[in-house]
Design an enzyme around this catalytic site. Sequence first.
Site, short mmCIF file in Angstrom:
data_model
loop_
_atom_site.label_atom_id
_atom_site.label_comp_id
_atom_site.label_asym_id
_atom_site.label_seq_id
_atom_site.Cartn_x
_atom_site.Cartn_y
_atom_site.Cartn_z
CD GLU A 61 -1.84 -2.28 1.44
OE1 GLU A 61 -2.64 -3.38 1.82
OE2 GLU A 61 -0.51 -2.75 2.18
CG PHE A 123 -10.21 -8.97 11.31
CD1 PHE A 123 -9.03 -9.21 11.83
CD2 PHE A 123 -10.14 -9.21 9.96
CE1 PHE A 123 -7.85 -10.02 10.83
CE2 PHE A 123 -9.41 -9.68 9.10
CZ PHE A 123 -7.99 -10.06 9.59
CD GLN A 124 -7.36 -6.81 7.78
OE1 GLN A 124 -8.36 -6.57 6.75
NE2 GLN A 124 -6.37 -7.36 7.33
CE LYS A 173 -17.06 -6.29 2.92
NZ LYS A 173 -16.49 -7.71 3.13
CG MET A 488 22.59 12.41 3.94
SD MET A 488 23.96 13.63 3.14
CE MET A 488 23.12 13.84 1.61
#
Length: 584
Positions: A61, A123-124, A173, A488
Site C-alpha cells: 500500500e 478485525f482490521q 464496508k 548520507m
Amino acid sequence: MHIKTTTDDTGAVLSGAEIVVQALCDEGVDLVFGYPGGSVLHIYDALFKHGGMRHILVRHEQGAAHAADGYARATGKCGVCLVTSGPGATNAVTGIATAYMDSIPLVVLTGQVPTPVIGSDAFQEVDTVGITRPCVKHNFLVKDVRDLAVTIRKAFHIATTGRPGPVVIDIPKDVTDPNIKIPYYYPRDIQLRSYNPITKGHPGQIKKAVELMLQATRPIFYIGGGVILGEGSAPLIELVRISGFPLTSTLMGLGAFPASDRQFIGMLGMHGTYEANMAMHDTDVLIAIGARFDDRVTGKIADFCPHAKIIHIDVDPSSISKNVRVDVPIVGQVANILTDLTQLYQERHTEAQTLTEWWAKIDGWRQLNCLEYDRTSTLIKPQFAIETLYQVTNGDLYLTSDVGQHQMFAAQFYPFDKPRRWINSGGLGTMGFGLPAAVGVQLAFPNAPVACVSGEASILMCIQELATCKQYNLPIKILLLNNGYMGMVRQWQELFYESRYSHSYVDALPDFVKLAESFGHVGMRVTQPADLAGALQEAFALQDRLVFLDVVVDPTANVYPMIVAGKGQHEMHLAPGMAERELA
C-alpha cells in the site's frame, strides 16, 4: 462543512461501491493504484463490473500512495489510490505524509470496518481519520451512502485547489453494500463556505513588490515547488528574463526555470551551490515564489538574508512569515500573481537596472566551481554516474529518486530545463519513494524515458514493486548508486561523529543483477568508469524492458557544498582541498 452544489442527475440507481467508481469516472480519473482487502471488496467488485477504469495492482500500500504521488507530480492531475482498512490504511500513511509535505494532490480511498462495529476493535480496524489527521489537507469518514458522491467531489476540490494536498476518504464496508442502492447525483460545481482559496494577488502588494524590485541593486529570485504546482513556470521565465535578475531554486523547484539558462545560479540550501548561497546572503531584495523557507534552505535563521527586504508570493497564507519575517506578502495563485507582476514591472521599468557589479560578484563566486570532483579516479564517482546519465539521455528524462546522497548528486548534476521532470520526496525525505513513483510516472507517460536513481538502502524499502513493473511491462531504468552504506548517514558520521559508522554499513546485500532477473527484468553490474556510458546506452536502447543497473561507486564520496545545522548560508563546508581556493 457547509456546501452549495449544482448536480448532474444521471437517473442511475447505484450502490455505494458503484457510486465510488462512477464518481471517479466523472472526475476524469484514468488510473487508480491500489491493493484489495476485505473492507474494499465491494468497491473492487464494482471496478471489475464497470471495466471502464484502469486499476494498477501494486505490491504494498505504500507503493500505491507513492505511485499515485509520482503520477500527480508528473501530470499535474490528482493521484488516486485505494486501500483496505487497518494495515492497508496504515501502510499508506508514509505515502500520504510524503504527499502532504510536498503539497501533492491525492485522493486516498481507505476501507473501514462496518459502521455498527466502529470503535469495538473489530478485525482490521484502526482510526484512520485520527491517524491521518496530522498529515492530510482534510479527511472524511462517510457513514451514510447518501453522502458518498458529494464527499468524493469535495475531496477532489480540496485536494486540487489552493495549496494542494492529500485528502483521505474513509469508507465503512456497509456504506458500499451492493444491496443498498440510491439515485446517483454527482455535483458539478461546488462551494465550501469555510474554504475559499485566494486566487488573485492584492494589487497594492504587487505594486509594493515592483517598487522594491526597481530599487534593488543585488536582487535574486528564490523559487520553490509552488511554482511548478501552481503552473507558474511560463510567467516566471518571462519575468526573470525581462528583469535580468539571478535565480536560485529549492530542491523541489528544479525545472521550473531552465537550469541551462545563465540566470540560473544553482540550487540553494544545505547542498546548494556556493554562488547561490552567497548570493542569498548578500542580496538586498529577495523575491521568494512558491517556497516555504524551510530549515534546509535558511540554515541559521538569525543569519538568513541579513541585508534583504523580502517579497513572498505564496498560495498558502499560513506560510507567510511562518519561519522568516517578510516585508511584502502576496497571497494567491502563483501564475496569476506573476502575470500581474510582470505586466506592472514592464510598465514601470523605464530604465535598465544596473546589475553589472552584482553579476560580476556572482560570476566571481561561480569561478570557485564548487561542484568539482576528482575526474581521474579509477572508481566510479557518483557525480560522474549522474553526469553520464545526463549525457546519454540528452537531458530529456523523467527522473525519480529515493532519498540520500544519490538524491543530492542527481539534483546537482542532472540539470532540468522543464518542470515536472524531477520527481523526489523533499519535505519528508522518504526512502523507498523512487521506484513506485517511477511506476506512476511511466504509466502516465508510457512512451517517455523514465529512470529512478536510488541507493542500495533505499531501493530495498519498496523493492517488491519490481513485480508491479513486470505485470504492466514498465520499461523503467533503475540507476543504483551502490556504495555499500546508507550514504548520507555515513557522511554525517564521518564529519560529525569522528567516523564512528554506527550501523550505516549495509551488510548482506543481495546480488541485484540476479534479483532483477528473478523478477523477470534485465540486470547489469558496472564497476569501471569506462563501461558506464555503454551500459546506460544499452539499457535505454531496451525500450520495452526494465533494466536494473547496479553501479558500484566510490564509498567515500561525500556531497558538497554542505551547510551544517546552526550555520548560516555563507558558512559552507566545501570539498577537501577547495576551502583554500574560496573567494572573498
